[in-house]
Write a protein that holds these residues in place. Structure first.
Motif, PDB file in Angstrom:
ATOM      1  N   ARG A 189      -5.647 -36.645   9.752  1.00 26.55           N
ATOM      2  CA  ARG A 189      -6.662 -35.972  10.562  1.00 26.55           C
ATOM      3  C   ARG A 189      -6.493 -34.460  10.495  1.00 26.55           C
ATOM      4  O   ARG A 189      -7.481 -33.723  10.419  1.00 26.55           O
ATOM      5  N   LYS A 192      -7.985 -33.213   7.325  1.00 24.89           N
ATOM      6  CA  LYS A 192      -9.447 -33.208   7.424  1.00 24.89           C
ATOM      7  C   LYS A 192      -9.928 -32.015   8.246  1.00 24.89           C
ATOM      8  O   LYS A 192     -10.901 -31.343   7.881  1.00 24.89           O
ATOM      9  N   GLU A 193      -9.238 -31.726   9.340  1.00 24.76           N
ATOM     10  CA  GLU A 193      -9.630 -30.602  10.181  1.00 24.76           C
ATOM     11  C   GLU A 193      -9.408 -29.273   9.457  1.00 24.76           C
ATOM     12  O   GLU A 193     -10.178 -28.320   9.645  1.00 24.76           O
ATOM     13  N   ALA A 195      -9.777 -28.768   6.292  1.00 29.56           N
ATOM     14  CA  ALA A 195     -10.909 -28.603   5.381  1.00 29.56           C
ATOM     15  C   ALA A 195     -12.149 -28.146   6.146  1.00 29.56           C
ATOM     16  O   ALA A 195     -12.899 -27.268   5.691  1.00 29.56           O
ATOM     17  N   SER A 196     -12.371 -28.715   7.311  1.00 31.52           N
ATOM     18  CA  SER A 196     -13.520 -28.297   8.123  1.00 31.52           C
ATOM     19  C   SER A 196     -13.356 -26.861   8.601  1.00 31.52           C
ATOM     20  O   SER A 196     -14.324 -26.084   8.619  1.00 31.52           O
ATOM     21  N   ARG A 197     -12.148 -26.501   8.976  1.00 31.03           N
ATOM     22  CA  ARG A 197     -11.897 -25.134   9.435  1.00 31.03           C
ATOM     23  C   ARG A 197     -12.246 -24.127   8.345  1.00 31.03           C
ATOM     24  O   ARG A 197     -12.868 -23.089   8.598  1.00 31.03           O
ATOM     25  N   ALA A 199     -14.332 -24.609   5.873  1.00 28.32           N
ATOM     26  CA  ALA A 199     -15.781 -24.617   5.678  1.00 28.32           C
ATOM     27  C   ALA A 199     -16.480 -23.795   6.749  1.00 28.32           C
ATOM     28  O   ALA A 199     -17.410 -23.034   6.463  1.00 28.32           O
ATOM     29  N   PHE A 200     -16.050 -23.916   7.997  1.00 30.82           N
ATOM     30  CA  PHE A 200     -16.662 -23.144   9.080  1.00 30.82           C
ATOM     31  C   PHE A 200     -16.377 -21.651   8.892  1.00 30.82           C
ATOM     32  O   PHE A 200     -17.223 -20.806   9.189  1.00 30.82           O
ATOM     33  N   GLN A 204     -20.343 -22.561   6.906  1.00 33.10           N
ATOM     34  CA  GLN A 204     -21.043 -23.844   7.027  1.00 33.10           C
ATOM     35  C   GLN A 204     -21.159 -24.239   8.496  1.00 33.10           C
ATOM     36  O   GLN A 204     -20.265 -23.967   9.302  1.00 33.10           O
ATOM     37  N   GLY A 206     -21.535 -27.122  11.549  1.00 31.89           N
ATOM     38  CA  GLY A 206     -21.168 -28.497  11.833  1.00 31.89           C
ATOM     39  C   GLY A 206     -22.354 -29.440  11.706  1.00 31.89           C
ATOM     40  O   GLY A 206     -22.193 -30.605  11.321  1.00 31.89           O
ATOM     41  N   ARG A 209     -22.250 -30.132   7.943  1.00 33.57           N
ATOM     42  CA  ARG A 209     -21.022 -30.750   7.440  1.00 33.57           C
ATOM     43  C   ARG A 209     -20.885 -32.190   7.927  1.00 33.57           C
ATOM     44  O   ARG A 209     -20.412 -33.063   7.209  1.00 33.57           O
ATOM     45  N   TYR A 210     -21.292 -32.433   9.159  1.00 34.92           N
ATOM     46  CA  TYR A 210     -21.141 -33.764   9.733  1.00 34.92           C
ATOM     47  C   TYR A 210     -22.425 -34.588   9.691  1.00 34.92           C
ATOM     48  O   TYR A 210     -22.478 -35.677  10.278  1.00 34.92           O
TER      49      TYR A 210
END
Length: 242
Positions: A189, A192-193, A195-197, A199-200, A204, A206, A209-210
């Motif tokens: 997890r 995954k976070e 990678a999202s961090r 991207a943001f 990008q 949410g 992305r989601y």
């Protein structure tokens, strides 16, 4: 109230406890399928501290800290003391002297569904605690209780040897048999976070992305310009002009 002091209960593997200590309570909670979280009224007396340890559990009479003295003997390196009472209590059952004794034995902290006192001294010692209350109210030493038995706090059952993880966000229990799986799931997890961090950070949203634009549409949420919204015009359904 009679009781029992159970010696030598099984504990989570120390390496798994250390692995879980690397993750926040929120991360582990999500990784475990949003299970194990203790009630929000258990608040830290300090900030910026995260600890994980094997639970030494204690069931005590409210306003009586006799069994904390008994529990100290059962605590060792890497443990974390978990205290609850047979009925609600806010009395200051734990303070500096207990912390000194536990720190000498390598105990990592305290979770107590009752009160603590000497909080300034606890912070000075660097002994972290999560409590339901802070109170100078004293206690007695008059009633039996139990050590290293399953206890319940806010509907969560904590067994001796289960992993307790606590930080600024709260407290979570991980069953000792699930500690390794929880650590592995938390690592996944966190990756995954991360990678999202990234991207943001790059801009990008949410929503994209989601895949949440589709969710909004499924729920019937529409876009409208301010003029159309206040003027009663037709909503814009494709996001144009929003």
């Amino acid at each position: 109230m009679s009781g029992v002091i159970v010696t030598g209960p099984p504990k989570a593997d120390a390496q798994d406890v250390e692995a879980l200590a690397g993750y926040g309570v929120a991360t582990v909670h999500e990784a475990m399928g949003r299970t194990g979280l203790l009630p929000a009224h258990l608040r830290p007396i300090q900030q910026g501290t995260r600890v994980a340890g094997a639970a030494v559990t204690l069931l005590s009479w409210p306003g009586d800290n006799l069994m904390i003295h008994a529990a100290v003997e059962q605590c060792g390196e890497g443990d974390l003391l978990v205290v609850t009472t047979t009925s609600p209590s806010t009395d200051g059952m734990f303070g500096e002297l207990f912390a000194t004794a536990l720190q000498r034995r390598g105990v990592r902290g305290l979770v107590i569904d009752a009160g603590v006192r000497d909080t300034q001294e606890l912070r000075r010692l660097g002994f972290p605690a999560w409590a339901a209350a802070v109170s100078a109210q004293g206690t007695v030493k008059a009633t039996g209780g139990s050590v290293n038995v399953p206890v319940a706090i806010g509907g969560q059952v904590i067994r001796p040897g289960d992993v307790i993880l606590a930080d600024d966000d709260g407290v979570i229990v991980v069953p000792r048999e699930e500690a390794r799986r929880a650590a592995e799931a938390s690592a996944a997890r966190e990756a995954k976070e991360a990678a999202s961090r990234a991207a943001f950070h790059d801009g990008q949203l949410g929503l994209d992305r989601y895949g949440l634009r589709e969710k909004l549409a499924q729920l019937g949420v529409t876009y409208a310009s301010y003029e159309d919204h206040v003027g009663g015009g037709a909503p814009v359904r494709d996001g144009a002009g929003a």
